[in-house]
Design a protein around this motif. Structure first.
Motif, PDB file in Angstrom:
ATOM      1  N   GLU A  16       0.829  -1.205   0.000  1.00  0.00           N
ATOM      2  CA  GLU A  16       0.000   0.000   0.000  1.00  0.00           C
ATOM      3  C   GLU A  16       0.863   1.256   0.000  1.00  0.00           C
ATOM      4  OE1 GLU A  16      -3.274   0.765  -0.278  1.00  0.00           O
ATOM      5  OE2 GLU A  16      -3.611  -1.344  -0.737  1.00  0.00           O
ATOM      6  N   ASN A  17       1.922   1.272   0.812  1.00  0.00           N
ATOM      7  CA  ASN A  17       2.762   2.461   0.895  1.00  0.00           C
ATOM      8  C   ASN A  17       3.581   2.656  -0.380  1.00  0.00           C
ATOM      9  OD1 ASN A  17       3.173   4.568   3.013  1.00  0.00           O
ATOM     10  ND2 ASN A  17       5.291   4.160   2.431  1.00  0.00           N
ATOM     11  N   TYR A  20       1.203   4.295  -2.675  1.00  0.00           N
ATOM     12  CA  TYR A  20       1.017   5.662  -2.186  1.00  0.00           C
ATOM     13  C   TYR A  20       2.194   6.538  -2.599  1.00  0.00           C
ATOM     14  CZ  TYR A  20       0.408   9.313   1.440  1.00  0.00           C
ATOM     15  OH  TYR A  20       0.248  10.490   2.124  1.00  0.00           O
ATOM     16  N   GLN A  81      -0.175   1.778  -9.659  1.00  0.00           N
ATOM     17  CA  GLN A  81      -0.683   1.687  -8.288  1.00  0.00           C
ATOM     18  C   GLN A  81      -1.642   0.515  -8.129  1.00  0.00           C
ATOM     19  OE1 GLN A  81      -2.081   5.797  -8.148  1.00  0.00           O
ATOM     20  NE2 GLN A  81      -0.662   6.203  -6.451  1.00  0.00           N
ATOM     21  N   HIS A 147       6.767  10.040   3.102  1.00  0.00           N
ATOM     22  CA  HIS A 147       5.343   9.807   2.865  1.00  0.00           C
ATOM     23  C   HIS A 147       5.006   8.393   3.337  1.00  0.00           C
ATOM     24  CE1 HIS A 147       5.276  13.468   0.515  1.00  0.00           C
ATOM     25  NE2 HIS A 147       6.324  13.022  -0.155  1.00  0.00           N
ATOM     26  N   LEU A 149       1.951   5.865   5.012  1.00  0.00           N
ATOM     27  CA  LEU A 149       0.584   5.609   5.449  1.00  0.00           C
ATOM     28  C   LEU A 149       0.624   5.196   6.922  1.00  0.00           C
ATOM     29  CD1 LEU A 149      -0.701   3.492   2.432  1.00  0.00           C
ATOM     30  CD2 LEU A 149      -1.421   5.802   3.051  1.00  0.00           C
TER      31      LEU A 149
END
Length: 152
Positions: A16-17, A20, A81, A147, A149
């Motif tokens: 997920e990161n 992101y 993504q 950055h 999550l």
């Protein structure tokens, strides 16, 4: 608790990161390379997706044919993504499906013979490594913020 609990949770979060962090690379720089021999953000992403698919196939079927498959084609930020998220969710779910017996013994891979448990963990370790490469490309392009999550 599953014997690969930490790897499963790491695969989910880093997947997920990773997706992101791709969003912080300008769209016109996703295919940019910091040097002629380096990989772009899209190539790094495709490489990671490829590795998880190939390793899952090898450990599930004993066949190395996944390592001969074509590299995934990524044509946009959204596509990259979506594909990295799907690949990491699939890999994490597959890890969760493995029993202790599935992790015993050795497997011959194109780059050597490895304990099956080490081979299964390789893609999580690679995911962390390639996540770092995406973050590094961000810094080369002038984005010096971290950055992340939130961890669930």
């Amino acid at each position: 608790m599953h014997p690969l609990h930490s790897a499963i949770e790491s695969t989910k979060w880093f997947g997920e990161n990773f997706a992101y962090n791709l969003g912080f690379i300008p769209a016109d720089k996703l295919s940019w390379k910091p040097s002629p021999t380096a990989k772009s953000a899209l190539e790094i992403t495709a490489h990671q997706i490829f590795g998880m698919r190939a390793m899952k196939t090898a450990l599930t079927t004993g066949s190395l044919e996944g390592f001969g498959a074509p590299m995934p084609v990524l044509d946009s930020l959204e596509d990259a993504q979506n594909q990295i998220r799907e690949a990491t969710k699939t890999y994490a779910a597959w890890l969760e499906s493995l029993s202790s017996a599935d992790l015993e013994g050795e497997i011959e891979l194109p780059f050597g013979s490895f304990p099956r448990i080490a081979a299964a963990l390789m893609e999580t370790q690679d995911l962390v490594h390639h996540h770092g490469q995406i973050c590094y490309i961000q810094t080369i392009l002038g984005d010096n913020e971290d950055h992340f999550l939130p961890l669930n």
